[in-house]
Design a protein around this motif. Structure first.
Motif, PDB file in Angstrom:
ATOM      1  N   ALA A 303       0.845  -1.207   0.000  1.00 52.82           N
ATOM      2  CA  ALA A 303       0.000   0.000   0.000  1.00 52.82           C
ATOM      3  C   ALA A 303       0.879   1.255   0.000  1.00 52.82           C
ATOM      4  N   ARG A 304       1.945   1.258   0.793  1.00 52.60           N
ATOM      5  CA  ARG A 304       2.818   2.434   0.843  1.00 52.60           C
ATOM      6  C   ARG A 304       3.595   2.631  -0.451  1.00 52.60           C
ATOM      7  N   LEU A 305       4.101   1.554  -1.002  1.00 47.96           N
ATOM      8  CA  LEU A 305       4.861   1.655  -2.257  1.00 47.96           C
ATOM      9  C   LEU A 305       3.967   2.198  -3.376  1.00 47.96           C
ATOM     10  N   GLY A 310       6.197   7.126  -9.357  1.00 52.27           N
ATOM     11  CA  GLY A 310       7.327   6.544 -10.100  1.00 52.27           C
ATOM     12  C   GLY A 310       7.653   5.113  -9.678  1.00 52.27           C
ATOM     13  N   VAL A 311       7.065   4.655  -8.566  1.00 52.92           N
ATOM     14  CA  VAL A 311       7.334   3.279  -8.090  1.00 52.92           C
ATOM     15  C   VAL A 311       6.082   2.439  -8.345  1.00 52.92           C
ATOM     16  N   ARG A 312       6.285   1.226  -8.890  1.00 54.53           N
ATOM     17  CA  ARG A 312       5.148   0.327  -9.101  1.00 54.53           C
ATOM     18  C   ARG A 312       5.393  -0.973  -8.354  1.00 54.53           C
ATOM     19  N   VAL A 313       4.321  -1.559  -7.846  1.00 53.49           N
ATOM     20  CA  VAL A 313       4.451  -2.838  -7.132  1.00 53.49           C
ATOM     21  C   VAL A 313       3.328  -3.761  -7.594  1.00 53.49           C
ATOM     22  N   MET A 314       3.694  -4.987  -7.903  1.00 54.63           N
ATOM     23  CA  MET A 314       2.694  -5.925  -8.401  1.00 54.63           C
ATOM     24  C   MET A 314       1.685  -6.247  -7.296  1.00 54.63           C
ATOM     25  N   GLY A 315       0.400  -6.194  -7.656  1.00 48.75           N
ATOM     26  CA  GLY A 315      -0.650  -6.433  -6.658  1.00 48.75           C
ATOM     27  C   GLY A 315      -1.787  -7.248  -7.246  1.00 48.75           C
ATOM     28  N   ALA A 316      -2.948  -7.096  -6.637  1.00 49.17           N
ATOM     29  CA  ALA A 316      -4.093  -7.960  -6.981  1.00 49.17           C
ATOM     30  C   ALA A 316      -4.515  -7.839  -8.445  1.00 49.17           C
ATOM     31  N   GLU A 317      -4.104  -6.740  -9.131  1.00 51.09           N
ATOM     32  CA  GLU A 317      -4.512  -6.594 -10.534  1.00 51.09           C
ATOM     33  C   GLU A 317      -4.001  -7.756 -11.391  1.00 51.09           C
ATOM     34  N   VAL A 318      -2.940  -8.417 -10.930  1.00 50.05           N
ATOM     35  CA  VAL A 318      -2.366  -9.520 -11.719  1.00 50.05           C
ATOM     36  C   VAL A 318      -3.348 -10.698 -11.801  1.00 50.05           C
ATOM     37  N   LEU A 319      -4.306 -10.737 -10.865  1.00 48.44           N
ATOM     38  CA  LEU A 319      -5.283 -11.835 -10.859  1.00 48.44           C
ATOM     39  C   LEU A 319      -6.178 -11.806 -12.095  1.00 48.44           C
ATOM     40  N   ALA A 320      -6.248 -10.637 -12.744  1.00 48.62           N
ATOM     41  CA  ALA A 320      -7.100 -10.537 -13.927  1.00 48.62           C
ATOM     42  C   ALA A 320      -6.428 -11.138 -15.156  1.00 48.62           C
ATOM     43  N   ARG A 321      -5.135 -11.450 -15.042  1.00 51.69           N
ATOM     44  CA  ARG A 321      -4.406 -11.955 -16.216  1.00 51.69           C
ATOM     45  C   ARG A 321      -4.678 -13.437 -16.446  1.00 51.69           C
ATOM     46  N   ARG A 322      -4.565 -13.817 -17.707  1.00 49.38           N
ATOM     47  CA  ARG A 322      -4.752 -15.220 -18.079  1.00 49.38           C
ATOM     48  C   ARG A 322      -3.672 -16.084 -17.427  1.00 49.38           C
ATOM     49  N   ARG A 376       7.639  -5.216  11.123  1.00 54.91           N
ATOM     50  CA  ARG A 376       7.072  -4.038  10.448  1.00 54.91           C
ATOM     51  C   ARG A 376       8.172  -2.994  10.205  1.00 54.91           C
ATOM     52  N   ASP A 377       9.120  -2.895  11.147  1.00 52.77           N
ATOM     53  CA  ASP A 377      10.231  -1.949  10.971  1.00 52.77           C
ATOM     54  C   ASP A 377      11.086  -2.328   9.764  1.00 52.77           C
ATOM     55  N   ASP A 378      11.291  -3.627   9.560  1.00 51.91           N
ATOM     56  CA  ASP A 378      12.096  -4.063   8.410  1.00 51.91           C
ATOM     57  C   ASP A 378      11.429  -3.642   7.096  1.00 51.91           C
ATOM     58  N   VAL A 379      10.130  -3.902   6.983  1.00 51.68           N
ATOM     59  CA  VAL A 379       9.475  -3.545   5.718  1.00 51.68           C
ATOM     60  C   VAL A 379       9.385  -2.022   5.577  1.00 51.68           C
ATOM     61  N   ALA A 380       9.245  -1.328   6.720  1.00 50.54           N
ATOM     62  CA  ALA A 380       9.211   0.144   6.661  1.00 50.54           C
ATOM     63  C   ALA A 380      10.550   0.695   6.190  1.00 50.54           C
ATOM     64  N   CYS A 381      11.608  -0.005   6.545  1.00 51.17           N
ATOM     65  CA  CYS A 381      12.944   0.415   6.114  1.00 51.17           C
ATOM     66  C   CYS A 381      12.994   0.424   4.578  1.00 51.17           C
ATOM     67  N   PHE A 382      12.380  -0.597   3.970  1.00 50.45           N
ATOM     68  CA  PHE A 382      12.365  -0.670   2.504  1.00 50.45           C
ATOM     69  C   PHE A 382      11.465   0.411   1.900  1.00 50.45           C
ATOM     70  N   THR A 383      10.265   0.611   2.454  1.00 47.23           N
ATOM     71  CA  THR A 383       9.367   1.602   1.846  1.00 47.23           C
ATOM     72  C   THR A 383       9.954   3.013   1.996  1.00 47.23           C
ATOM     73  N   THR A 384      10.612   3.268   3.127  1.00 42.80           N
ATOM     74  CA  THR A 384      11.234   4.587   3.328  1.00 42.80           C
ATOM     75  C   THR A 384      12.376   4.787   2.332  1.00 42.80           C
ATOM     76  N   ALA A 385      13.152   3.745   2.113  1.00 39.04           N
ATOM     77  CA  ALA A 385      14.261   3.840   1.148  1.00 39.04           C
ATOM     78  C   ALA A 385      13.723   4.132  -0.250  1.00 39.04           C
ATOM     79  N   MET A 386      12.635   3.453  -0.620  1.00 42.27           N
ATOM     80  CA  MET A 386      12.069   3.667  -1.959  1.00 42.27           C
ATOM     81  C   MET A 386      11.536   5.089  -2.094  1.00 42.27           C
ATOM     82  N   ALA A 387      10.918   5.606  -1.029  1.00 42.52           N
ATOM     83  CA  ALA A 387      10.391   6.978  -1.088  1.00 42.52           C
ATOM     84  C   ALA A 387      11.541   7.963  -1.265  1.00 42.52           C
ATOM     85  N   ASP A 388      12.637   7.755  -0.533  1.00 40.81           N
ATOM     86  CA  ASP A 388      13.793   8.643  -0.625  1.00 40.81           C
ATOM     87  C   ASP A 388      14.426   8.565  -2.022  1.00 40.81           C
TER      88      ASP A 388
END
Ligand SMILES: Cc1ncc(COP(=O)(O)O)c(C=O)c1O
Length: 492
Positions: A303-305, A310-322, A376-388
């Motif tokens: 959700a944060r990514l 400019g950042v994209r993350v694969m999510g539930a939309e992929v379920l629509a693919r064949r 949660r801190d570990d994943v936040a570390c990644f989302t913060t890095a991507m935002a920066d």
């Protein structure tokens, strides 16, 4: 339907218990390995591994077990694992799912026998085809136009292949894919079994699936006859640990066992066995809560990514693919291409500037595994890095990246069996002259290890263009003799 495992019995850990007992006894060891419980190991090894670990790096027979009754402990631990993963038999593997895939294909098909396979199968399948002499009947996976990755095989394509190849010996599917994309396993199992064939699944990326209802359906619950799962990839098994789980209705468990013994070391690493034993108990007892937490953390990150320009993350939309029945939400496929960074550059930036190590990079994306080991801190570390990173790239006026490697080349026509092409008289020629020739070797960008060309396939113009760009960009590949991709070995 997902089948529950027996939680109470699953608390037992016979193999790792025996290892601890062995250490507690303070034995005088006259067996392998030569470092003798660490006492003779070079100081740097003692520093890196610690005497605690070296003190249980012992032989199985003579060490963990008495030579007179060696393997009864393994049998007990494997029986618990078979029940946990939903099979009649489980074999612990010390050379990863790679060796399980070799064993399964060797058990199911011999020289000249047909096997229905997805063309996005891992490179270990090509080795198994060379070893066995079996002939692949490929099913094309869908390729995602945005993410540039193979998704999975639609059930109707598998059904068509079963009808077209009535003499095939087995059907093999990879699910989840290395990005966590799952095939419609129940539908495929139905079609395959109606055709009277065994159905086996490469579930290397799904050792956890069976243990949490928030994750996609696992292969054995879907009706597969066998599956391999890399316990080292996403649960607590140490590197190289893996399990092969099977039921005997449509394949011979005795034959499978004798082949597993051919593909494994005669000196299995006891730490690998012990880690599978402990990881299985952890999953059976606590998998539901551990993985529910991991799914929550990954969805929080997704959700944060998704909010970072400019950042994209694969999510539930992929379920629509064949070809996509479900996907594992704990796997994060992330792209910063709109910020001018291809997958390899993003991997390097995260490592060098933010101290973040990802699972894999491909021409467009990076892939991250979120497990119960991450807070949660570990994943936040990644989302913060991507935002920066995104803010810096936008400030620098970055433009989208553009690369031919972003589109997976169409798979080529199979004109010889992999074994015939591999052992044929062959020559190494410049890639630019290879169009129209038959490849004698495999080229698999690593990761994910899916061959873009396999032995016996005709080299297309599109493939020559791809290999030329891959060579210019020093793409990391497995398989060919010339890793710089300037030449390719083709059938003479
Ligand atoms: C889809 C798939 N199957 C099989 C394997 C082989 O697994 P292992 O590394 O456990 O040998 C891999 C490895 O990455 C894989 O991605």
């Amino acid at each position: 339907m997902r089948k529950p495992h027996q939680t109470k019995a699953q608390a037992a850990t016979p193999y790792i218990d025996a290892l601890l007992e062995y250490r507690a006894k303070g034995m005088v060891a006259f067996h392998t390995p030569g470092h003798k419980l660490g006492k003779g190991a070079p100081p740097i090894m003692r520093e890196a591994f610690g005497d605690t670990l070296l003190g249980v790096d012992v032989a199985m027979a003579g060490g963990v077990e008495d030579t007179r009754e060696s393997t009864s402990l393994v049998a007990a631990a494997e029986a618990l694992a078979a029940a946990a993963w939903g099979g009649e038999r489980c074999f612990f593997l010390v050379n990863g799912s790679t060796s399980g895939i070799h064993s399964l294909l060797l058990a199911l098909a011999g020289p000249g026998d047909g096997v229905i396979l997805p063309r996005n199968a891992h490179k270990s399948v090509q080795a198994a085809l060379i070893f066995s002499g079996a002939v692949p009947h490929y099913v094309e996976p869908e390729i995602d136009p945005i993410w540039g990755i193979p998704l999975n095989v639609p059930a109707e394509r598998v059904a068509a292949a079963v009808e077209a190849h009535p003499h095939a010996k087995a059907v093999f599917v990879v699910s989840p894919s290395s990005n966590g994309v799952c095939a419609a396993l129940e539908a495929i199992a139905g079609v395959v079994h109606d055709g009277g064939l065994p159905f086996v699944v490469d579930q290397a990326w799904g050792p956890h699936l069976r243990f949490c209802s928030a994750l996609p359906l696992d292969a054995m619950s879907a009706g597969a006859d066998a599956m391999v799962a890399s316990t080292h990839k996403l649960i607590s098994g140490i590197t190289q640990s893996s399990v092969l789980v099977a039921r005997g209705e449509r394949l011979s468990l005795q034959r499978l066992e004798s082949i597993v013994k051919m593909t494994q070391s005669t000196s299995p690493q006891v730490l690998i066995y012990a880690s599978i034993d402990a990881a299985r108990a952890q999953m059976a007892l606590y998998g539901e809560q551990l993985w529910s937490q991991a799914v929550e953390n990954a969805e929080w990150a997704r959700a944060r990514l998704g909010q970072i320009a400019g950042v994209r993350v694969m999510g539930a939309e992929v379920l629509a693919r064949r070809g996509v029945a479900d996907f594992d939400r704990t796997r994060l496929t992330v792209s910063a291409c709109d910020l001018g960074l291809n997958g390899y550059e993003l991997e390097t930036a995260l490592r060098d500037h933010y101290g973040i190590a990802v699972e894999a990079a491909d021409p467009l994306n990076v892939l991250l595994n979120v497990t119960y080991g991450d807070s949660r801190d570990d994943v936040a570390c990644f989302t913060t890095a991507m935002a920066d990173l995104a803010a810096r790239r936008r400030d620098a006026g970055a433009v989208s990246c553009d690369t031919l490697l972003a589109s997976w080349p169409r798979f080529s026509r199979q004109v010889m069996s992999p074994r015939d092409a591999f052992f044929a008289a062959s020559e190494a020629i410049p890639v630019k002259h290879a169009a129209g020739r038959v490849s004698a070797e495999m080229v698999a960008p690593y990761p994910p290890g899916i061959p873009i060309v396999a032995p016996g396939e005709e080299v297309s113009d599109e493939l020559v263009a791809y290999l030329t760009e891959a060579s210019a960009r020093a793409m990391h590949v497995h398989g060919p003799e010339d890793l710089t991709l300037k030449t390719l070995r083709v059938v003479s």
